[in-house]
Motif scaffolding. Sequence first.
Motif, mmCIF file in Angstrom:
data_model
loop_
_atom_site.group_PDB
_atom_site.id
_atom_site.type_symbol
_atom_site.label_atom_id
_atom_site.label_comp_id
_atom_site.label_asym_id
_atom_site.label_seq_id
_atom_site.Cartn_x
_atom_site.Cartn_y
_atom_site.Cartn_z
ATOM 1 N N TRP A 1 38.604 51.083 37.860
ATOM 2 C CA TRP A 1 39.811 50.293 38.093
ATOM 3 C C TRP A 1 39.544 48.779 38.003
ATOM 4 O O TRP A 1 40.371 47.971 38.396
ATOM 5 C CB TRP A 1 40.434 50.627 39.452
ATOM 6 N N THR A 2 38.408 48.405 37.433
ATOM 7 C CA THR A 2 38.056 46.991 37.306
ATOM 8 C C THR A 2 39.108 46.211 36.525
ATOM 9 O O THR A 2 39.525 45.128 36.938
ATOM 10 C CB THR A 2 36.683 46.833 36.622
ATOM 11 N N LYS A 3 39.550 46.756 35.386
ATOM 12 C CA LYS A 3 40.496 46.014 34.556
ATOM 13 C C LYS A 3 41.813 45.791 35.288
ATOM 14 O O LYS A 3 42.409 44.706 35.208
ATOM 15 C CB LYS A 3 40.748 46.742 33.238
ATOM 16 N N ARG A 4 42.278 46.797 36.022
ATOM 17 C CA ARG A 4 43.526 46.643 36.776
ATOM 18 C C ARG A 4 43.398 45.557 37.834
ATOM 19 O O ARG A 4 44.329 44.804 38.088
ATOM 20 C CB ARG A 4 43.904 47.980 37.425
ATOM 21 N N ALA A 5 42.232 45.468 38.449
ATOM 22 C CA ALA A 5 42.031 44.504 39.540
ATOM 23 C C ALA A 5 41.760 43.093 39.052
ATOM 24 O O ALA A 5 42.154 42.119 39.700
ATOM 25 C CB ALA A 5 40.882 44.974 40.436
ATOM 26 N N THR A 6 41.084 42.963 37.912
ATOM 27 C CA THR A 6 40.653 41.633 37.451
ATOM 28 C C THR A 6 41.383 41.148 36.208
ATOM 29 O O THR A 6 41.328 39.953 35.886
ATOM 30 C CB THR A 6 39.142 41.623 37.153
ATOM 31 N N GLY A 7 42.007 42.068 35.474
ATOM 32 C CA GLY A 7 42.666 41.690 34.234
ATOM 33 C C GLY A 7 41.732 41.637 33.045
ATOM 34 O O GLY A 7 42.113 41.186 31.961
ATOM 35 N N ALA A 8 40.495 42.095 33.203
ATOM 36 C CA ALA A 8 39.517 42.042 32.112
ATOM 37 C C ALA A 8 38.700 43.323 32.085
ATOM 38 O O ALA A 8 38.445 43.944 33.120
ATOM 39 C CB ALA A 8 38.590 40.841 32.284
ATOM 40 N N ASP A 9 38.270 43.716 30.884
ATOM 41 C CA ASP A 9 37.421 44.891 30.739
ATOM 42 C C ASP A 9 36.052 44.635 31.369
ATOM 43 O O ASP A 9 35.547 43.506 31.319
ATOM 44 C CB ASP A 9 37.222 45.229 29.256
ATOM 45 N N PRO A 10 35.442 45.668 31.967
ATOM 46 C CA PRO A 10 34.110 45.490 32.570
ATOM 47 C C PRO A 10 33.089 44.894 31.604
ATOM 48 O O PRO A 10 32.329 43.997 31.974
ATOM 49 C CB PRO A 10 33.730 46.917 32.978
ATOM 50 N N ALA A 11 33.083 45.383 30.346
ATOM 51 C CA ALA A 11 32.102 44.872 29.386
ATOM 52 C C ALA A 11 32.320 43.390 29.108
ATOM 53 O O ALA A 11 31.368 42.613 28.953
ATOM 54 C CB ALA A 11 32.190 45.662 28.082
ATOM 55 N N GLU A 12 33.591 42.971 29.070
ATOM 56 C CA GLU A 12 33.900 41.569 28.813
ATOM 57 C C GLU A 12 33.480 40.700 29.994
ATOM 58 O O GLU A 12 32.967 39.586 29.821
ATOM 59 C CB GLU A 12 35.399 41.419 28.541
ATOM 60 N N LEU A 13 33.691 41.190 31.203
ATOM 61 C CA LEU A 13 33.266 40.452 32.389
ATOM 62 C C LEU A 13 31.761 40.214 32.366
ATOM 63 O O LEU A 13 31.285 39.111 32.647
ATOM 64 C CB LEU A 13 33.643 41.223 33.655
ATOM 65 N N GLN A 14 31.022 41.259 32.044
ATOM 66 C CA GLN A 14 29.569 41.131 32.022
ATOM 67 C C GLN A 14 29.098 40.247 30.874
ATOM 68 O O GLN A 14 28.172 39.448 31.030
ATOM 69 C CB GLN A 14 28.952 42.533 31.937
ATOM 70 N N LYS A 15 29.738 40.363 29.723
ATOM 71 C CA LYS A 15 29.345 39.578 28.557
ATOM 72 C C LYS A 15 29.559 38.086 28.785
ATOM 73 O O LYS A 15 28.759 37.252 28.327
ATOM 74 C CB LYS A 15 30.150 40.044 27.342
ATOM 75 N N THR A 16 30.620 37.740 29.485
ATOM 76 C CA THR A 16 30.946 36.320 29.697
ATOM 77 C C THR A 16 30.306 35.741 30.952
ATOM 78 O O THR A 16 30.573 34.608 31.311
ATOM 79 C CB THR A 16 32.467 36.132 29.785
#
Length: 273
Positions: free
Chosen positions: A209-224
């Motif tokens: 449920w990361t994307k629902r909570a943050t508005g971003a895909d988990p892989a994108e969060l980690q990449k950035t």
Amino acid sequence: MTRPFRFGIVAAPDGGPDQWRKTVLRAAELGYSAILMPDGLQLLSPFPSLAMAASIADIRVGTFVAAAPLRTPRQAAWEAHSLTVLTDGRFEFGIGTGRPGTDRMAEELGLPYGSGKERRDQIRETLDQLEQLDGDRHTPVMLAAGGPRSLALAAARADIVSIAKSALTPRDEVIGLAAELRALAGARADDIELALNLFAAGEGDLPPWTKRATGADPAELQKTDSLMLLPGTPQQMADELQRRRDSFGASYISVNANYLEDLAPVVELLDGR
């Protein structure tokens, strides 16, 4: 001025009173200094929930953050002042203009949502009312700020400021916003504590449920290299928090309650240092 670290968890009593009691007691046992609760009609009301939390353990409590459009200024100030008195000064009043969806909640309550300016003016009026009610007391105020107008308001009125930007905001931009806040605050700059909220901490995988909570895909969060994440071993996490404090001053660290245990070793390493 380098402030010592302190830590809080962001939680809600969505599992009922027994779960809430266990969460509060565990947070206090692990050395967290504050229980912070979101605001919204999908949850129980934060003010009685935090009153209960403060009665369970010797811990600070705070709204994170109360949505100004969901209460009149006098009502919000009354609730905040009451908690300051009942907790003997352990309450922190976080207030903001509202997250996405707050407009629908305000409509459900029969209250106006207003323009951005009107909602900022509502915060100012709430804080004016709170100061009158507090008298010789002082309720610490937390404001979330990201745009120029909200930064100016926070610089003038807040004790604690959380930089309110998306999960993918580059680190350099956050550093710039923190510098702008300090410049706007002028002589008040050293009196402002900078807060940083973490969505996740530790070495585990991000939840579905990361994307629902943050508005971003988990892989994108980690990449950035999102500042909402704090990956690594306890020592790696502690080192990274010290880098963040050195670069933009964040010393009040809160984390989603799902990561209460994951961040606990870092609390032990850094709290008060």
